[in-house]
Write a protein that holds these residues in place. Structure first.
Motif, mmCIF file in Angstrom:
data_model
loop_
_atom_site.group_PDB
_atom_site.id
_atom_site.type_symbol
_atom_site.label_atom_id
_atom_site.label_comp_id
_atom_site.label_asym_id
_atom_site.label_seq_id
_atom_site.Cartn_x
_atom_site.Cartn_y
_atom_site.Cartn_z
ATOM 1 N N LYS A 141 0.840 -1.198 0.000
ATOM 2 C CA LYS A 141 0.000 0.000 0.000
ATOM 3 C C LYS A 141 0.876 1.248 0.000
ATOM 4 C CE LYS A 141 -4.105 -1.927 0.524
ATOM 5 N NZ LYS A 141 -5.177 -1.833 -0.424
ATOM 6 N N GLN A 142 0.337 2.299 -0.571
ATOM 7 C CA GLN A 142 0.953 3.624 -0.535
ATOM 8 C C GLN A 142 -0.093 4.588 0.008
ATOM 9 O OE1 GLN A 142 4.151 4.526 -1.452
ATOM 10 N NE2 GLN A 142 3.697 6.572 -0.721
ATOM 11 N N TYR A 143 0.219 5.274 1.088
ATOM 12 C CA TYR A 143 -0.718 6.207 1.705
ATOM 13 C C TYR A 143 -0.127 7.614 1.672
ATOM 14 C CZ TYR A 143 -2.744 1.947 3.776
ATOM 15 O OH TYR A 143 -3.292 0.707 3.989
ATOM 16 N N SER A 144 -0.989 8.603 1.500
ATOM 17 C CA SER A 144 -0.583 10.005 1.565
ATOM 18 C C SER A 144 -1.512 10.739 2.523
ATOM 19 C CB SER A 144 -0.685 10.653 0.183
ATOM 20 O OG SER A 144 0.225 10.061 -0.697
ATOM 21 N N TYR A 145 -0.923 11.600 3.338
ATOM 22 C CA TYR A 145 -1.701 12.356 4.309
ATOM 23 C C TYR A 145 -1.316 13.826 4.193
ATOM 24 C CZ TYR A 145 -2.007 7.633 6.178
ATOM 25 O OH TYR A 145 -2.201 6.281 6.309
#
Length: 148
Positions: A141-145
């Protein structure tokens, strides 16, 4: 397999004071809890990468309460989950404009359980609890916040 993450921060102003102009446009409190349960074997691949950038600070992260001096990105890999500690808490040490997190767990042996929890400003945004991976399964997974 290599996972690369690059996050940049830039300013359109010539003001070099380094102050963030709009304080509410930053993430004040980010907390990530990651855990691997099961025996990590030499053939397994584990990578949790936390990255951000700041024009003024070089120490952006804490792992289990310890500041990671001069590190704009931190990672946890196979070695951190072999033996001893299997749960880590990664937090921001300074307010950040954006955070990128890459998670990759490739299991080639005995079953592993993966947990990933992301809390931004006290709100749980992701909560993967004890996801079981059998041999030859992966969790990538790749998450951005960023602040709202």
């Amino acid at each position: 397999m290599v996972m690369g993450i690059f996050v940049t921060a830039c300013s359109g102003s010539d003001d070099d004071s380094g102050d963030i102009k709009n304080e509410e446009k930053v993430i004040h409190k980010a907390k990530f809890t990651v855990k691997i349960e099961g025996e990590v074997e030499s053939s397994d691949f584990i990578s949790f990468v936390f990255a951000s950038a700041d024009i003024k600070e070089n120490t952006l992260w804490k792992i289990n309460g310890v500041e990671q001096t001069n590190e704009m990105g931190v990672s946890l890999g196979d070695n951190e989950f072999s033996g001893g500690t299997t749960t880590y808490v990664v937090e921001n040490a300074v307010p950040l404009q954006a955070i990128s997190v890459g998670v990759q767990v490739l299991n080639f042996g005995a079953p592993l359980k993966v947990s990933y929890k992301a809390e931004i400003e006290g709100e749980v945004l992701q909560d993967v609890s004890a996801l079981e991976l059998i041999a030859e399964e992966d969790f990538t997974k790749q998450y951005s916040y960023s602040p709202e």
